[in-house]
Design a protein around this motif. Structure first.
Motif, PDB file in Angstrom:
ATOM      1  N   ILE A  47       0.870  -1.173   0.000  1.00 25.70           N
ATOM      2  CA  ILE A  47       0.000   0.000   0.000  1.00 25.70           C
ATOM      3  C   ILE A  47       0.906   1.221   0.000  1.00 25.70           C
ATOM      4  O   ILE A  47       1.988   1.209   0.574  1.00 25.70           O
ATOM      5  CB  ILE A  47      -0.931  -0.015   1.223  1.00 25.70           C
ATOM      6  N   GLY A  48       0.466   2.301  -0.632  1.00 25.47           N
ATOM      7  CA  GLY A  48       1.263   3.522  -0.755  1.00 25.47           C
ATOM      8  C   GLY A  48       1.723   4.069   0.586  1.00 25.47           C
ATOM      9  O   GLY A  48       1.429   3.520   1.647  1.00 25.47           O
ATOM     10  N   ILE A  49       2.400   5.202   0.515  1.00 23.96           N
ATOM     11  CA  ILE A  49       2.930   5.796   1.725  1.00 23.96           C
ATOM     12  C   ILE A  49       1.820   6.298   2.623  1.00 23.96           C
ATOM     13  O   ILE A  49       0.717   6.613   2.166  1.00 23.96           O
ATOM     14  CB  ILE A  49       3.905   6.954   1.388  1.00 23.96           C
ATOM     15  N   LYS A  50       2.144   6.363   3.894  1.00 22.01           N
ATOM     16  CA  LYS A  50       1.176   6.784   4.894  1.00 22.01           C
ATOM     17  C   LYS A  50       0.977   8.301   4.812  1.00 22.01           C
ATOM     18  O   LYS A  50       1.951   9.049   4.727  1.00 22.01           O
ATOM     19  CB  LYS A  50       1.703   6.391   6.267  1.00 22.01           C
ATOM     20  N   PRO A  51      -0.260   8.788   4.821  1.00 23.48           N
ATOM     21  CA  PRO A  51      -0.489  10.231   4.773  1.00 23.48           C
ATOM     22  C   PRO A  51       0.122  10.905   6.003  1.00 23.48           C
ATOM     23  O   PRO A  51       0.199  10.320   7.069  1.00 23.48           O
ATOM     24  CB  PRO A  51      -2.006  10.379   4.781  1.00 23.48           C
ATOM     25  N   THR A  52       0.519  12.144   5.818  1.00 21.77           N
ATOM     26  CA  THR A  52       1.113  12.883   6.933  1.00 21.77           C
ATOM     27  C   THR A  52       0.185  14.009   7.359  1.00 21.77           C
ATOM     28  O   THR A  52      -0.757  14.363   6.648  1.00 21.77           O
ATOM     29  CB  THR A  52       2.461  13.491   6.522  1.00 21.77           C
ATOM     30  N   ASN A  53       0.465  14.568   8.481  1.00 20.19           N
ATOM     31  CA  ASN A  53      -0.314  15.696   8.986  1.00 20.19           C
ATOM     32  C   ASN A  53       0.396  17.012   8.714  1.00 20.19           C
ATOM     33  O   ASN A  53       0.145  18.001   9.377  1.00 20.19           O
ATOM     34  CB  ASN A  53      -0.575  15.542  10.483  1.00 20.19           C
ATOM     35  N   LYS A  54       1.291  17.013   7.752  1.00 13.77           N
ATOM     36  CA  LYS A  54       2.019  18.233   7.421  1.00 13.77           C
ATOM     37  C   LYS A  54       1.052  19.242   6.815  1.00 13.77           C
ATOM     38  O   LYS A  54       0.202  18.894   6.001  1.00 13.77           O
ATOM     39  CB  LYS A  54       3.127  17.948   6.410  1.00 13.77           C
ATOM     40  N   PRO A  55       1.162  20.512   7.210  1.00 15.60           N
ATOM     41  CA  PRO A  55       0.291  21.532   6.609  1.00 15.60           C
ATOM     42  C   PRO A  55       0.654  21.753   5.145  1.00 15.60           C
ATOM     43  O   PRO A  55       1.780  21.491   4.722  1.00 15.60           O
ATOM     44  CB  PRO A  55       0.567  22.787   7.443  1.00 15.60           C
ATOM     45  N   ALA A  56      -0.321  22.231   4.389  1.00 15.24           N
ATOM     46  CA  ALA A  56      -0.079  22.526   2.969  1.00 15.24           C
ATOM     47  C   ALA A  56       0.942  23.644   2.866  1.00 15.24           C
ATOM     48  O   ALA A  56       0.998  24.527   3.721  1.00 15.24           O
ATOM     49  CB  ALA A  56      -1.380  22.938   2.293  1.00 15.24           C
ATOM     50  N   PRO A  57       1.775  23.625   1.827  1.00 16.78           N
ATOM     51  CA  PRO A  57       2.759  24.691   1.665  1.00 16.78           C
ATOM     52  C   PRO A  57       2.081  26.053   1.540  1.00 16.78           C
ATOM     53  O   PRO A  57       0.966  26.172   1.042  1.00 16.78           O
ATOM     54  CB  PRO A  57       3.482  24.339   0.369  1.00 16.78           C
TER      55      PRO A  57
END
Length: 78
Positions: free
Chosen positions: A8-18
């Motif tokens: 399965i693809g990479i795990k989503p992150t909680n990083k804010p949008a640029p």
């Protein structure tokens, strides 16, 4: 029995949008909001509808746009 591994693809992150993405979203509203529209329904003879539809198709326009233009010519812009 063999087991099949599915990656399965990479795990989503909680990083804010640029910040660039936020600036783009905010800048794209030019303040030219479309006027609210109201629907107008009319009955026309089938032969008239066919003629309007054929002529609009030849010009590459939409029936609604053509009728809207005719109404603006008759009743002016508001």
């Amino acid at each position: 029995m063999s087991t099949k591994k599915v990656q399965i693809g990479i795990k989503p992150t909680n990083k804010p949008a640029p910040a660039v993405a936020d600036a783009w979203v905010e800048s794209r509203s030019s303040g030219n909001k479309p006027k609210p529209m109201k629907r107008l329904t009319i009955d026309v003879p089938e032969s008239l509808h066919r003629s309007i539809k054929a002529q609009c198709a030849m010009r590459g326009t939409k029936i609604a746009d053509e009728i809207r233009d005719l109404l603006l010519q008759k009743y002016g812009q508001s």
